[in-house]
Enzyme design. Structure first.
Site, PDB file in Angstrom:
ATOM      1  N   ASN A 136       0.885  -1.247  -0.100  1.00 19.01           N
ATOM      2  CA  ASN A 136       0.026   0.009  -0.031  1.00 19.01           C
ATOM      3  C   ASN A 136       0.796   1.212  -0.092  1.00 19.01           C
ATOM      4  O   ASN A 136       1.623   1.662   0.944  1.00 19.01           O
ATOM      5  CB  ASN A 136      -1.067  -0.065   1.120  1.00 19.01           C
ATOM      6  N   TRP A 137       1.017   1.849  -1.178  1.00 15.60           N
ATOM      7  CA  TRP A 137       2.129   2.949  -1.271  1.00 15.60           C
ATOM      8  C   TRP A 137       1.464   4.075  -0.471  1.00 15.60           C
ATOM      9  O   TRP A 137       2.087   5.268  -0.385  1.00 15.60           O
ATOM     10  CB  TRP A 137       2.485   3.403  -2.849  1.00 15.60           C
ATOM     11  N   LYS A 138       0.134   4.093  -0.282  1.00 13.60           N
ATOM     12  CA  LYS A 138      -0.291   5.251   0.288  1.00 13.60           C
ATOM     13  C   LYS A 138      -0.204   6.548  -0.568  1.00 13.60           C
ATOM     14  O   LYS A 138      -0.230   6.499  -1.826  1.00 13.60           O
ATOM     15  CB  LYS A 138       0.139   5.759   1.793  1.00 13.60           C
ATOM     16  N   HIS A 186      -9.779   1.533   4.619  1.00  9.40           N
ATOM     17  CA  HIS A 186      -8.507   1.482   5.196  1.00  9.40           C
ATOM     18  C   HIS A 186      -8.633   2.407   6.627  1.00  9.40           C
ATOM     19  O   HIS A 186      -9.347   3.574   6.195  1.00  9.40           O
ATOM     20  CB  HIS A 186      -7.157   2.366   4.514  1.00  9.40           C
ATOM     21  N   GLU A 209      -6.951   4.825   7.754  1.00  7.11           N
ATOM     22  CA  GLU A 209      -6.734   6.342   7.374  1.00  7.11           C
ATOM     23  C   GLU A 209      -8.061   6.833   6.745  1.00  7.11           C
ATOM     24  O   GLU A 209      -8.361   8.202   6.934  1.00  7.11           O
ATOM     25  CB  GLU A 209      -5.527   6.609   6.468  1.00  7.11           C
ATOM     26  N   GLU A 234      -5.923  -4.838  10.456  1.00  6.33           N
ATOM     27  CA  GLU A 234      -4.677  -4.084  10.626  1.00  6.33           C
ATOM     28  C   GLU A 234      -5.155  -3.296  12.035  1.00  6.33           C
ATOM     29  O   GLU A 234      -5.699  -2.276  12.064  1.00  6.33           O
ATOM     30  CB  GLU A 234      -4.687  -2.795   9.553  1.00  6.33           C
ATOM     31  N   GLY A 237       2.120   2.315  10.709  1.00 10.33           N
ATOM     32  CA  GLY A 237       3.304   3.359  10.717  1.00 10.33           C
ATOM     33  C   GLY A 237       3.738   3.671  11.826  1.00 10.33           C
ATOM     34  O   GLY A 237       4.524   4.854  11.921  1.00 10.33           O
ATOM     35  N   SER A 282       3.131  -2.536  10.269  1.00 11.05           N
ATOM     36  CA  SER A 282       4.538  -2.312  10.593  1.00 11.05           C
ATOM     37  C   SER A 282       5.013  -3.723  10.065  1.00 11.05           C
ATOM     38  O   SER A 282       6.003  -4.267  10.811  1.00 11.05           O
ATOM     39  CB  SER A 282       4.925  -2.026  11.974  1.00 11.05           C
ATOM     40  N   GLY A 316       2.423  -1.100   4.335  1.00 11.93           N
ATOM     41  CA  GLY A 316       2.705   0.237   3.944  1.00 11.93           C
ATOM     42  C   GLY A 316       4.259   0.720   3.737  1.00 11.93           C
ATOM     43  O   GLY A 316       4.632   0.405   2.547  1.00 11.93           O
ATOM     44  N   GLY A 317       4.544   1.354   4.711  1.00 10.36           N
ATOM     45  CA  GLY A 317       6.212   1.976   4.616  1.00 10.36           C
ATOM     46  C   GLY A 317       6.937   0.818   3.958  1.00 10.36           C
ATOM     47  O   GLY A 317       7.952   1.372   3.243  1.00 10.36           O
TER      48      GLY A 317
HETATM   49  P1  PGA Z   1       2.515   0.186   7.620  1.00 13.25           P
HETATM   50  O1  PGA Z   1       1.087   0.345   6.935  1.00 13.25           O
HETATM   51  O2  PGA Z   1       3.016  -1.101   6.973  1.00 13.25           O
HETATM   52  O3  PGA Z   1       3.316   1.400   7.165  1.00 13.25           O
HETATM   53  O4  PGA Z   1       2.307   0.109   9.119  1.00 13.25           O
HETATM   54  C1  PGA Z   1       0.220  -0.828   6.790  1.00 13.25           C
HETATM   55  C2  PGA Z   1      -1.122  -0.013   6.141  1.00 13.25           C
HETATM   56  O5  PGA Z   1      -1.505   1.033   6.322  1.00 13.25           O
HETATM   57  O6  PGA Z   1      -1.755  -0.791   5.437  1.00 13.25           O
END
Ligand code: PGA
Length: 250
Positions: free
Chosen positions: A9-11, A94, A96, A166, A172, A212, A233-234
């Site tokens: 997930n590149w966001k 998600h 966010e 999640e 994050g 994470s 994500g990251g």
């Molecule tokens: P993260 O994000 O791996 O940076 O914790 C995961 C996500 O939000 O899908």
């Protein structure tokens, strides 16, 4: 046996030129992976990613969509639009989006239905906050989010839904749920699916862990009995690091 599905997930990261370079570097590193690989990228990168991933084992997804097909919704993108350029997956709900963009269990449910109507496969996110976890509400929250998200879907659609568990406190933050904790939460979701739709369905649904995930913890997480891969994500922003996650079994 369920397959592993590992999605990045590149966001809100990566310009089109960076996305193209990424895929060119990443593809040779993961071409022999047994896991299904998905990159969920910003709208602006979708077309470039689809072009560059053509003929490879990398699938492309979006990170959101609107539930209406067309109309006066300035700034939104519909499922039909995503499908029209060849997108296969879409992240829905998600945390966010729930937190910053008023996504609710009801809009999540509407979006999932419309995604299926347009032959997109949804990756549906559920997860508890730190406060809910500390109050011992994790199971209650994640099973209720799952139930409401899937309400009214057919058994066949549910089998084709990917759920990403999640925990919000792990996203994050560098804090990962222990593999045991993550596995137990995912088992609770699977148990709920079994109660609602029967074992035949619950045993087929892919349930990922996200929060994470990195190359140093992917193997332990993904080898747990009920964790069918991850939403990353990251650590998906660097092709080398993400390829190590995808190749966690090598
Ligand atoms: P993260 O994000 O791996 O940076 O914790 C995961 C996500 O939000 O899908």
């Amino acid at each position: 046996m369920r397959k592993k599905v590992i999605a990045g997930n590149w966001k809100m990261n990566m310009l089109p030129n960076e996305a193209i370079e990424y895929i060119q570097a990443f593809e040779p590193m993961v071409k022999d992976s047994k896991a299904e690989i998905i990159l969920c990228v910003p709208y602006i990168d979708l077309f470039y990613c689809l072009m560059n991933a053509q003929g490879t084992n990398i699938k492309i997804g979006a990170q959101n969509m609107h539930f209406e097909e067309t109309g006066a919704y300035t700034g939104e993108v519909s499922a039909k639009m995503l499908k029209s350029i060849g997108v296969e997956y879409v992240i829905i709900g998600h945390s966010e989006r729930r937190q910053y963009f008023n996504e609710t269990d009801q809009t999540v449910n509407k979006k999932i239905k419309v995604a299926f109507e347009n032959e997109l496969k949804p990756i549906v996110c559920v997860g508890e906050t730190l406060e809910q976890r500390e109050n011992g509400e994790t199971e209650k929250i994640i099973t209720s989010q799952t139930r409401l998200a899937l309400d009214g879907l057919t058994a066949e659609q549910i089998k084709n839904t990917i759920i990403a568990y999640e925990p919000i406190w792990a996203i994050g933050t560098g804090k990962t749920a222990t593999s045991e904790d993550a596995n137990n939460s995912i088992k609770a979701i699977r148990e709920e699916l079994k109660k609602l739709y029967g074992e035949n369905v619950s045993e087929e649904v892919i349930i990922q862990y996200g929060g994470s995930v990195k190359s140093s913890n992917a193997k332990e997480l993904f080898e747990s009995s009920d964790i069918d891969g991850g939403l990353v994500g990251g650590a998906s922003l660097k092709p080398e690091e993400f390829s190590k996650i995808v190749n966690y079994d090598k």
